[in-house]
Motif scaffolding. Structure first.
Motif, PDB file in Angstrom:
ATOM      1  N   ASP A   8       1.362  11.278   2.826  1.00 34.56           N
ATOM      2  CA  ASP A   8       0.737  12.413   3.497  1.00 34.56           C
ATOM      3  C   ASP A   8       0.286  13.452   2.462  1.00 34.56           C
ATOM      4  O   ASP A   8       0.713  13.434   1.309  1.00 34.56           O
ATOM      5  N   ASP A   9      -0.592  14.362   2.878  1.00 35.12           N
ATOM      6  CA  ASP A   9      -1.173  15.340   1.957  1.00 35.12           C
ATOM      7  C   ASP A   9      -0.135  16.214   1.262  1.00 35.12           C
ATOM      8  O   ASP A   9      -0.233  16.472   0.072  1.00 35.12           O
ATOM      9  N   THR A  29       0.849  -1.174   0.000  1.00 35.28           N
ATOM     10  CA  THR A  29       0.000   0.000   0.000  1.00 35.28           C
ATOM     11  C   THR A  29       0.896   1.239   0.000  1.00 35.28           C
ATOM     12  O   THR A  29       2.019   1.198   0.488  1.00 35.28           O
ATOM     13  N   ASN A  34       1.058   4.736   1.516  1.00 32.03           N
ATOM     14  CA  ASN A  34       0.546   5.703   2.475  1.00 32.03           C
ATOM     15  C   ASN A  34       1.329   6.997   2.296  1.00 32.03           C
ATOM     16  O   ASN A  34       2.507   7.062   2.613  1.00 32.03           O
TER      17      ASN A  34
END
Length: 86
Positions: A66-67, A62, A64
Motif C-alpha cells: 500500500d502507499d 508479487t 503488493n
C-alpha cells in the motif's frame, strides 16, 4: 559499509544486503554499498531495493504494497540508491 561494498564489487557476485526494517539504515547502507561496488568498476542495480526483500521465487511472487508502507519503508532507500547514480 563502504569497504563491504568494495568487497562485494571485487567478488562480482555479491548478493543483495538487507539491513533490517529501518528505512534510514537501509538507505545509507544502500548508498555506501553501491558506492563501494561502483568504485571498483562494477555496475550496481537498485531495482531490488523497492519491495523485493527476497530472491527465492522472485519471478513467481508479487509484492503488493500500500502507499503508506511504500513511502514509509521503501522510498527512502530507493531514492538514496538513485542519488548515487545506480
Amino acid at each position: 559499509m563502504l569497504a563491504r561494498g568494495e568487497a562485494l564489487g571485487e567478488e562480482f557476485r555479491g548478493k543483495g544486503i538487507h539491513f533490517g526494517p529501518d528505512p534510514y539504515l537501509n538507505g545509507e547502507g544502500a548508498f555506501e554499498t553501491i558506492t563501494g561496488v561502483q568504485s571498483v568498476g562494477v555496475q550496481a542495480y537498485a531495482k531490488h531495493l523497492v519491495a523485493k526483500n527476497q530472491e527465492h521465487w522472485r519471478y513467481e511472487l508479487t509484492a503488493n504494497v500500500d502507499d503508506r508502507t511504500m513511502h514509509e519503508m521503501y522510498w527512502y532507500p530507493f531514492l538514496r540508491s538513485i542519488e548515487v547514480s545506480a
